[in-house]
Design a protein around this motif. Structure first.
Motif, PDB file in Angstrom:
ATOM      1  N   PHE A 233       0.838  -1.201   0.000  1.00 24.43           N
ATOM      2  CA  PHE A 233       0.000   0.000   0.000  1.00 24.43           C
ATOM      3  C   PHE A 233       0.871   1.248   0.000  1.00 24.43           C
ATOM      4  O   PHE A 233       1.668   1.455   0.924  1.00 24.43           O
ATOM      5  N   ILE A 234       0.715   2.064  -1.035  1.00 28.82           N
ATOM      6  CA  ILE A 234       1.432   3.333  -1.131  1.00 28.82           C
ATOM      7  C   ILE A 234       0.413   4.471  -1.060  1.00 28.82           C
ATOM      8  O   ILE A 234      -0.328   4.711  -2.018  1.00 28.82           O
ATOM      9  N   PRO A 235       0.314   5.193   0.068  1.00 31.33           N
ATOM     10  CA  PRO A 235      -0.600   6.339   0.186  1.00 31.33           C
ATOM     11  C   PRO A 235       0.073   7.625  -0.315  1.00 31.33           C
ATOM     12  O   PRO A 235       1.269   7.824  -0.107  1.00 31.33           O
ATOM     13  N   TYR A 236      -0.727   8.473  -0.938  1.00 33.30           N
ATOM     14  CA  TYR A 236      -0.250   9.766  -1.422  1.00 33.30           C
ATOM     15  C   TYR A 236      -1.046  10.893  -0.786  1.00 33.30           C
ATOM     16  O   TYR A 236      -2.253  10.759  -0.546  1.00 33.30           O
ATOM     17  N   ARG A 237      -0.362  12.022  -0.557  1.00 36.16           N
ATOM     18  CA  ARG A 237      -1.031  13.274  -0.218  1.00 36.16           C
ATOM     19  C   ARG A 237      -1.338  14.007  -1.518  1.00 36.16           C
ATOM     20  O   ARG A 237      -0.426  14.319  -2.284  1.00 36.16           O
ATOM     21  N   GLY A 238      -2.615  14.311  -1.745  1.00 37.35           N
ATOM     22  CA  GLY A 238      -3.003  15.025  -2.952  1.00 37.35           C
ATOM     23  C   GLY A 238      -3.070  16.524  -2.733  1.00 37.35           C
ATOM     24  O   GLY A 238      -3.102  17.000  -1.593  1.00 37.35           O
ATOM     25  N   ASP A 239      -3.121  17.280  -3.820  1.00 40.65           N
ATOM     26  CA  ASP A 239      -3.184  18.745  -3.710  1.00 40.65           C
ATOM     27  C   ASP A 239      -4.610  19.245  -3.903  1.00 40.65           C
ATOM     28  O   ASP A 239      -4.831  20.326  -4.425  1.00 40.65           O
ATOM     29  N   PHE A 240      -5.587  18.444  -3.469  1.00 37.57           N
ATOM     30  CA  PHE A 240      -6.994  18.823  -3.490  1.00 37.57           C
ATOM     31  C   PHE A 240      -7.540  18.703  -2.068  1.00 37.57           C
ATOM     32  O   PHE A 240      -6.873  18.153  -1.183  1.00 37.57           O
ATOM     33  N   THR A 241      -8.742  19.217  -1.847  1.00 39.87           N
ATOM     34  CA  THR A 241      -9.254  19.332  -0.487  1.00 39.87           C
ATOM     35  C   THR A 241      -9.841  18.038   0.056  1.00 39.87           C
ATOM     36  O   THR A 241      -9.531  17.635   1.178  1.00 39.87           O
ATOM     37  N   ARG A 242     -10.682  17.380  -0.717  1.00 42.00           N
ATOM     38  CA  ARG A 242     -11.388  16.235  -0.158  1.00 42.00           C
ATOM     39  C   ARG A 242     -11.588  15.149  -1.200  1.00 42.00           C
ATOM     40  O   ARG A 242     -11.687  15.416  -2.385  1.00 42.00           O
ATOM     41  N   GLY A 243     -11.649  13.920  -0.689  1.00 41.06           N
ATOM     42  CA  GLY A 243     -11.840  12.760  -1.536  1.00 41.06           C
ATOM     43  C   GLY A 243     -10.652  11.820  -1.469  1.00 41.06           C
ATOM     44  O   GLY A 243      -9.543  12.207  -1.104  1.00 41.06           O
ATOM     45  N   ILE A 244     -10.900  10.542  -1.804  1.00 43.27           N
ATOM     46  CA  ILE A 244      -9.853   9.533  -1.927  1.00 43.27           C
ATOM     47  C   ILE A 244     -10.097   8.763  -3.217  1.00 43.27           C
ATOM     48  O   ILE A 244     -11.224   8.345  -3.503  1.00 43.27           O
ATOM     49  N   MET A 245      -9.051   8.574  -3.978  1.00 45.49           N
ATOM     50  CA  MET A 245      -9.094   7.665  -5.113  1.00 45.49           C
ATOM     51  C   MET A 245      -8.058   6.583  -4.901  1.00 45.49           C
ATOM     52  O   MET A 245      -6.881   6.872  -4.694  1.00 45.49           O
ATOM     53  N   ALA A 246      -8.512   5.328  -4.930  1.00 44.10           N
ATOM     54  CA  ALA A 246      -7.628   4.187  -4.758  1.00 44.10           C
ATOM     55  C   ALA A 246      -7.658   3.327  -6.013  1.00 44.10           C
ATOM     56  O   ALA A 246      -8.734   3.053  -6.571  1.00 44.10           O
ATOM     57  N   SER A 247      -6.487   2.902  -6.454  1.00 42.61           N
ATOM     58  CA  SER A 247      -6.395   1.928  -7.538  1.00 42.61           C
ATOM     59  C   SER A 247      -5.701   0.693  -6.979  1.00 42.61           C
ATOM     60  O   SER A 247      -4.657   0.793  -6.321  1.00 42.61           O
ATOM     61  N   LEU A 248      -6.308  -0.454  -7.214  1.00 41.71           N
ATOM     62  CA  LEU A 248      -5.803  -1.712  -6.678  1.00 41.71           C
ATOM     63  C   LEU A 248      -5.722  -2.722  -7.814  1.00 41.71           C
ATOM     64  O   LEU A 248      -6.568  -2.717  -8.720  1.00 41.71           O
ATOM     65  N   TYR A 249      -4.726  -3.603  -7.766  1.00 44.08           N
ATOM     66  CA  TYR A 249      -4.722  -4.699  -8.719  1.00 44.08           C
ATOM     67  C   TYR A 249      -4.180  -5.956  -8.063  1.00 44.08           C
ATOM     68  O   TYR A 249      -3.374  -5.911  -7.128  1.00 44.08           O
TER      69      TYR A 249
END
Length: 342
Positions: A233-249
């Motif tokens: 699992f690699i989490p990222y800090r995004g430059d937007f305010t809210r929401g999570i997008m996860a891609s899994l394979y």
């Protein structure tokens, strides 16, 4: 059974409104909870607790609520409530309950991580049920108290539950997920300042995020048997305010059509989780309690995309969803929220 008919199957509470108390009402999750509950037809907010803002108007802190409520923050607690929401930092919920006895008849919904793992799901006479409705809906309806899931955990679990339930989650899972700045909470830190976060992207807690433990716990509940080494699992800090997008394979023998059918059937009776045959984007879920999923087959790999609003389905919206289940209300009551289309 369609999703709408499922939500009305629970018995309806008919005797008065639910009296709610909120501890930690000045933060992001407390503010989102207030925005939902002041418009919830079956709830009256009895108090909003905040030591640092006691005496201040809620609308002076959450300024978008001007004209919506005259509530004031208080430093006092009351047992004259039906449900208590704990919108406090990790580690602080257990400290709060140690210092402030809460009558056992009051349902507690904790939004911290303090009671999510089964080994730490009790304090005194109080036991907490893990509150992911798409996994534990029947148990939530009968629960005394709820440990609300984490935001990354919700997003990732909803992407994997159908595979685990079908006994098809038996290979290493690779996960990349990006969260908005509100996921870091309201207290300022070096990585939450606008000047650092804007036009920026960074990795944090690679392979060791705390939500992995609750993810594995839920998947193992369905018999997956995967260990810690099976989740990358690699989490990222995004430059937007809210929401999570996860891609899994993960490796899978399912065809595209079989995967789509598996996911659609699993979530057929869950009103907030929807499977899309088309690619998805984050704005489809921001300001809603939805999770959207999309599956694609690439060679022997199955790609799953999962998106949620980290403050709603990942926190306060799911807390209200759990409250609705606890008190026999329609699951979607108070949660028909308008999304942000543009």
């Amino acid at each position: 059974m369609n999703k709408e008919s499922e939500t009305s199957a629970a018995p309806v509470r008919t005797v008065g409104k639910i009296k709610a108390g909120i501890v930690g009402g000045a933060g992001y999750t407390g503010g989102e909870l207030l925005r939902i509950l002041i418009n919830h037809p079956s709830v009256d907010i009895t108090f909003v607790h905040s030591n640092s803002n006691a005496g201040n108007l809620v609308a002076d802190v959450h300024t978008d609520m001007l004209g919506d409520t005259d509530l004031q923050f208080t430093g006092q607690l009351s047992n004259d409530i039906d449900v208590l929401f704990l919108c406090v930092g990790h580690g602080d919920a257990r400290k709060f309950l140690d210092a402030n006895p809460v009558d056992d008849r009051i349902r507690i919904i904790d939004l911290s991580q303090d009671f999510r793992l089964s080994a730490a799901s009790a304090i005194g006479s109080k036991n907490f049920t893990y509150g992911l409705p798409e996994l534990n809906k029947s148990a939530i309806r009968e629960a005394a108290n709820i440990a609300n899931p984490g935001c990354f955990a919700t997003c990732i679990q909803l992407a994997l539950l159908p595979l685990a339930k079908a006994g098809l989650l038996n290979k290493e899972v690779h996960i990349s997920a990006t969260t908005g700045s509100t996921g870091a909470g309201q207290s300022l830190s070096a990585t939450s300042h606008f000047s650092w976060r804007n036009d920026n992207l960074s990795v944090y807690k690679a392979f060791g995020h705390q939500h992995l433990k609750e993810i594995r716990q839920s998947l193992n509940q369905l018999g997956s048997g995967l260990g810690a080494e099976d989740f990358s699992f690699i989490p990222y800090r995004g430059d937007f305010t809210r929401g999570i997008m996860a891609s899994l394979y993960t490796e899978s023998t399912l065809s595209q059509e079989e995967a789509l059918q598996l996911y659609t059937e699993y979530y057929a009776e869950h009103p907030f989780t929807h499977v899309s045959g088309k690619n998805i984007d984050l704005k489809q879920v921001v300001n809603t309690n939805k999770c959207l999923l999309h599956v694609e087959k690439h060679g022997n790999k199955l790609l799953i995309l999962s998106i949620i609003d980290n403050l709603l389905k990942g926190a306060s919206g799911q807390a209200v969803q759990n409250m609705n289940l606890l008190f026999g209300l329609g699951e979607k009551e108070g949660l028909r929220l308008k999304g942000t289309a543009f």
